[in-house]
Design a protein around this motif. Structure first.
Motif, mmCIF file in Angstrom:
data_model
loop_
_atom_site.group_PDB
_atom_site.id
_atom_site.type_symbol
_atom_site.label_atom_id
_atom_site.label_comp_id
_atom_site.label_asym_id
_atom_site.label_seq_id
_atom_site.Cartn_x
_atom_site.Cartn_y
_atom_site.Cartn_z
ATOM 1 N N LEU A 150 2.551 1.692 -3.461
ATOM 2 C CA LEU A 150 1.591 2.122 -4.486
ATOM 3 C C LEU A 150 1.197 3.584 -4.283
ATOM 4 O O LEU A 150 1.073 4.340 -5.252
ATOM 5 N N ASP A 151 1.013 3.982 -3.022
ATOM 6 C CA ASP A 151 0.615 5.372 -2.759
ATOM 7 C C ASP A 151 1.690 6.364 -3.183
ATOM 8 O O ASP A 151 1.394 7.518 -3.502
ATOM 9 N N CYS A 165 -4.513 -5.640 -3.033
ATOM 10 C CA CYS A 165 -3.973 -5.390 -1.694
ATOM 11 C C CYS A 165 -5.107 -5.230 -0.680
ATOM 12 O O CYS A 165 -5.066 -5.783 0.412
ATOM 13 N N LYS A 220 -3.830 -2.290 -6.335
ATOM 14 C CA LYS A 220 -4.352 -1.650 -5.124
ATOM 15 C C LYS A 220 -5.575 -2.436 -4.631
ATOM 16 O O LYS A 220 -5.744 -2.681 -3.434
ATOM 17 N N TRP A 276 -2.100 -0.394 -11.737
ATOM 18 C CA TRP A 276 -1.975 0.202 -10.411
ATOM 19 C C TRP A 276 -3.273 0.015 -9.654
ATOM 20 O O TRP A 276 -3.291 -0.387 -8.465
ATOM 21 N N TYR A 277 -4.408 0.303 -10.280
ATOM 22 C CA TYR A 277 -5.715 0.171 -9.619
ATOM 23 C C TYR A 277 -6.008 -1.305 -9.281
ATOM 24 O O TYR A 277 -6.526 -1.613 -8.210
ATOM 25 N N PHE A 324 -11.760 -0.477 -6.644
ATOM 26 C CA PHE A 324 -10.513 -0.373 -7.400
ATOM 27 C C PHE A 324 -10.486 -1.366 -8.567
ATOM 28 O O PHE A 324 -9.994 -1.050 -9.657
ATOM 29 N N MET A 345 0.850 -1.207 0.000
ATOM 30 C CA MET A 345 0.000 0.000 0.000
ATOM 31 C C MET A 345 0.877 1.245 0.000
ATOM 32 O O MET A 345 0.600 2.208 -0.729
ATOM 33 N N ARG A 381 -0.122 5.968 -12.566
ATOM 34 C CA ARG A 381 -1.217 5.083 -12.119
ATOM 35 C C ARG A 381 -2.017 4.535 -13.286
ATOM 36 O O ARG A 381 -3.159 4.952 -13.511
#
Lengths: 200, 284
Positions: free
Chosen positions: A104-105, A121, A118, A114-115, A134, A101, A110
């Motif tokens: 990715l942040d 996760c 996320k 990426w989505y 997401f 997390m 993105r």
């Protein structure tokens, strides 16, 4: 390994009973049910055990059926994926959700992947509603990606199968309900000129 | 565990109902033996299910005998003999009771909370000594949950997942179980924790609104239709995940009772809770 115990049947089961038991267990432990699930490896092992037991009892070579269909976050063939995302997939498979997390942040780039990652996760952390959001965004950005399509439909499919299962077993149709239903049907039929139950 | 993980007794055979009862009494006697008399009052029915699963998975034997207790002095009840699993469940009950009483003092300033904690202090210290890691993890999770619940706009996912983590840790710290079974059990308990949190939130919505207490499904003092609908989907998903994990457990003696809970009792309860919530809050 006792194949009869694995297939949950009696020692004197017929070939037909063996096949029925096998089909029932395949439905129960099918890899598609364990997508995005930390227990996918256990389910894979169970499926191999079931296939081996079926082989022993029938000699029909079921081994390899339904197992090893890839339920971890491996990169799909259509996804070139950067090295960062490859590493992130490995970290998700290892259960390192908090670290992923944070990584990715901190990424400014993105894309759809990426989505998706996320979402994966958040699924691992148990944040199911946010994970679904997401997954949906990844699917909207790349609708032709089968991995994202499967993920975005996973909760819907799982819930639909669960509700079907609950409805099949859960009907509470008492005799009073059946009779009332038939009487009402007969009344409606007669008011339209027909007669569902002649003697009423 | 809030009284949800209990079987639908009308669907159990008499023998199975007796096994359930014996497990409950077994945990109660284990608490009395290992943690003192006072923590017995904190025992909930759910713990019988956990005890049965742990005994089954650890391969321990189910030996029971009739024993008297303060509530059954004359008609003695069958009770499982104290073993590792029952001692562990007794410790978990005591640890959770201590933290629950702390919460009640922090949130609602109930005077009986610190008094209750004083009465179970000795038993709590013994449970903590036998399970130091679990005790710390439970405290950390509950402290984090307390902080999260100060933010009324937080997504319901986050506190629900913490509730799942609580039960995950309880399963992870159980003793004498092989790693594969522990993984499946932990995943099942995690998803049940999420389910229980949301079920509790739905059932307590009205009273939480009246008292001004935190409820993850309430936004600006009114039930949020969007959150409730999403929470209902998540509850169904969490229960289906719990069933998938349960399928991977190798249970024998406790299988009929746990089948009843996982496949019948919980889905029925969920249907009732969802229907009642839709009716009360007029959601389509």
């Amino acid at each position: 390994m006792n194949p009869y115990t694995v297939l949950e049947i009696d020692d004197n089961a017929t070939q037909e009973q063996i096949k029925q038991a096998y089909r029932k267990l395949v439905k129960k432990y099918h890899p598609d049910k364990y997508i995005d699930n930390p227990l996918s490896k256990l389910a894979d092992e169970k499926m191999r055990e079931i296939n081996a037991a079926y082989d022993m009892l029938t000699g029909e070579g079921a081994s390899g059926n339904y197992a090893n269909q890839g339920t971890s976050y491996r990169s799909s063939g259509s996804n070139t994926g950067s090295t960062d995302f490859q590493k992130i997939r490995q970290m998700i498979n290892a259960g390192q959700y908090d670290q992923v997390m944070t990584i990715l942040d901190n990424l400014s780039n993105r894309p759809a992947e990426w989505y998706y990652l996320k979402g994966a996760c958040m699924m691992g952390k148990g944040w199911y509603a946010q994970a679904q959001n997401f997954y949906n965004m990844a699917y909207q950005m790349e609708p032709n990606n089968p991995e994202y399509q499967k993920a975005s439909q996973s909760m819907y499919n799982s819930n639909r199968n669960f509700n079907n299962q609950a409805n099949v077993g859960g009907s509470d149709c008492s005799m009073c309900n059946i009779c009332s239903c038939m009487l009402c049907s007969d009344c409606c039929c007669e008011s339209l000129g027909g007669d569902c139950i002649p003697c009423c | 565990m809030f009284g949800y993980l209990i079987p639908y007794k009308n669907e159990l055979k008499v023998r199975e109902l007796n096994d359930w009862q014996a497990a409950y009494c077994g945990v109660c006697h284990a608490i009395a033996r290992n943690n003192g008399q006072m923590p017995r009052f904190a025992l909930q029915n759910d713990m019988a299910g956990l005890a049965l699963m742990l005994i089954d998975l650890s391969g321990d034997t189910f030996i029971s005998r009739k024993r008297a207790c303060p509530t059954h002095l004359i008609n003695r009840k069958q009770s499982l003999e104290t073993n590792t699993a029952l001692t562990y469940c007794g410790d978990v009950t005591t640890l959770l009771a201590h933290h629950k009483l702390n919460d009640m003092w922090q949130d609602e300033k109930k005077l009986y909370a610190p008094i209750g904690n004083l009465l179970i202090l000795r038993g709590y210290r013994k449970a903590k000594k036998r399970n130091p890691l679990l005790s710390k993890k439970l405290k950390d999770i509950l402290d984090e949950l307390y902080i999260i619940e100060q933010d009324k706009e937080v997504s319901f996912d986050i506190p629900a997942a913490l509730s799942g983590d609580l039960l995950w840790e309880i399963a992870q710290s159980s003793k004498d179980i092989n790693e594969k079974d522990k993984l499946a059990l932990s995943d099942m308990m995690k998803n049940l924790g999420i389910w229980i949190y949301l079920a509790d939130a739905m059932e307590d919505m009205e009273s939480d609104i009246k008292k001004g207490c935190f409820n993850p499904l309430v936004q600006n003092g009114t039930p949020s239709e969007k959150r409730i609908s999403q929470a209902q989907e998540v509850m169904t998903f969490a229960l289906s995940r719990a069933q998938l994990a349960y399928n991977l457990l190798k249970l024998e003696k406790s299988a009929p009772i746990m089948d009843n809970i996982i496949r019948y009792s919980l889905p029925s309860k969920q249907n009732l809770i969802h229907e009642k919530t839709r009716e009360i809050h007029k959601i389509t």
